[in-house]
Design an enzyme around this catalytic site. Structure first.
Site, short mmCIF file in Angstrom:
data_model
loop_
_atom_site.label_atom_id
_atom_site.label_comp_id
_atom_site.label_asym_id
_atom_site.label_seq_id
_atom_site.Cartn_x
_atom_site.Cartn_y
_atom_site.Cartn_z
N TRP A 95 0.83 -1.20 0.00
CA TRP A 95 0.00 0.00 0.00
C TRP A 95 0.87 1.25 0.00
O TRP A 95 1.88 1.33 0.71
CB TRP A 95 -0.90 0.01 1.23
CG TRP A 95 -1.77 1.23 1.34
CD1 TRP A 95 -1.55 2.33 2.10
CD2 TRP A 95 -3.00 1.47 0.64
NE1 TRP A 95 -2.56 3.25 1.93
CE2 TRP A 95 -3.47 2.74 1.04
CE3 TRP A 95 -3.74 0.72 -0.28
CZ2 TRP A 95 -4.64 3.29 0.54
CZ3 TRP A 95 -4.91 1.27 -0.77
CH2 TRP A 95 -5.36 2.53 -0.36
N LEU A 96 0.49 2.24 -0.79
CA LEU A 96 1.16 3.53 -0.80
C LEU A 96 0.26 4.57 -0.14
O LEU A 96 -0.81 4.88 -0.66
CB LEU A 96 1.48 3.98 -2.23
CG LEU A 96 2.50 3.16 -3.01
CD1 LEU A 96 2.64 3.72 -4.42
CD2 LEU A 96 3.85 3.15 -2.31
N ASP A 199 6.44 4.62 -18.69
CA ASP A 199 5.08 5.16 -18.83
C ASP A 199 4.88 6.27 -17.81
O ASP A 199 3.89 6.31 -17.08
CB ASP A 199 4.05 4.04 -18.62
CG ASP A 199 2.64 4.43 -19.07
OD1 ASP A 199 2.50 5.47 -19.75
OD2 ASP A 199 1.68 3.71 -18.74
#
Length: 297
Positions: A95-96, A199
């Protein structure tokens, strides 16, 4: 509700139950979830139909490579598990904790990317490409190894996109002339095979609650580091402090501004092939501008 295959899969892989879950934004391809586990951990998950497992497998491969090269600077979420269960493709990530208001430093994130690029050369064998093909968004991204950057970009990037367009009945005027010139244009500035995000638009980077910067959703390969800086100016772009931080840490070679449009033509073509619409006219106009310019160096 969270798909039951993911609930069961998390229990089996991590040995703890999912206590709560909620859908979150995670791009336009996959469904994304925030998971609260019974042991107090928070994780991020992506799900899709099983036929999309190659996309998640490519993402996991890219994140692992990027996280290894980054060594925490910048933060890159490591994939914990991925696979297929009950007809669904599943990817589980760290999780960020994204910042809700500006408090970190885009300058520091730019500097971190410069360090990542430079550090990644320690594991390079001098070739451009990647050990496997992957994807750029939902589009195929071939990564056959090449010794020369100009040949790689002409063949594996612009050439594949222009061929895709032609198969769809979209032949861009001047495409052949451009491809003939690209190798020569890109041989003069000393490109090195850095590990690039691939990207890096503004939706694939963020600042965290603790002020650090993070990168995610990559399309990695070994290429000229300038491709990341070029795309960072596309589709809204990053704050200027990001570029200042990068340049202060590892300055770009002379003439890099003139290569931005060439590198970003790849992404315009990919969007045209995927979504159509005005991306076709933008691609054609960009191609024509490139052909009218003096030779790039």
């Amino acid at each position: 509700m969270l798909p039951s295959p993911l609930t069961t899969w998390v229990q089996e892989q991590l040995g703890t139950a999912v206590a709560a879950q909620r859908p979150v934004g995670g791009g336009c391809i996959h469904r994304a979830w925030a998971l609260e586990l019974a042991d107090g951990r928070r994780l991020f998950a992506k799900t899709n139909d099983a036929r999309h497992l190659p996309l998640l497998d490519a993402e996991a491969d890219g994140l692992t490579a990027l996280a290894t090269a980054a060594a925490g600077d910048p933060v890159v979420p490591r994939p914990l598990h991925w696979g297929e269960r009950g007809g669904q493709a599943l990817l589980l990530l760290e999780w960020l904790p994204l910042a809700r208001s500006p408090g970190g430093s885009w300058w520091a994130l730019g500097a971190s990317l410069a360090r990542l690029h430079r550090r990644s050369l320690e594991q390079s064998d001098g070739r451009f490409g990647w050990h496997r093909d992957n994807v750029i968004g939902a589009g195929p991204q071939p990564n056959g190894w090449r010794l020369r950057w100009g040949a790689f970009f002409a063949e594996q990037r612009l050439g594949t996109q222009l061929a895709w367009a032609a198969r769809s009945g979209r032949r861009l005027e001047g495409a052949e002339a451009l491809l003939e010139q690209v190798p020569q244009w890109l041989e003069g500035h000393g490109a090195q095979p850095c590990l690039v995000h691939g990207d890096l638009w503004s939706g694939n980077a963020a600042l965290l609650e603790d002020g650090r910067g993070a990168l995610f959703d990559p399309a990695v390969y070994r290429g000229d580091r300038e491709v990341d800086l070029a795309m960072a100016r596309l589709f809204g772009g990053f704050p200027e402090a990001f570029f200042t931080g990068y340049a202060a840490t590892w300055p770009l070679p002379e003439g890099h501004q003139r290569r931005v449009e060439l590198y970003n033509l790849y992404h315009l073509l990919n969007h045209a092939n995927l979504f159509g619409g005005s991306y076709w006219s933008q691609s054609q106009q960009s191609l024509q501008r490139l052909l009218r310019r003096p030779p790039l160096g």
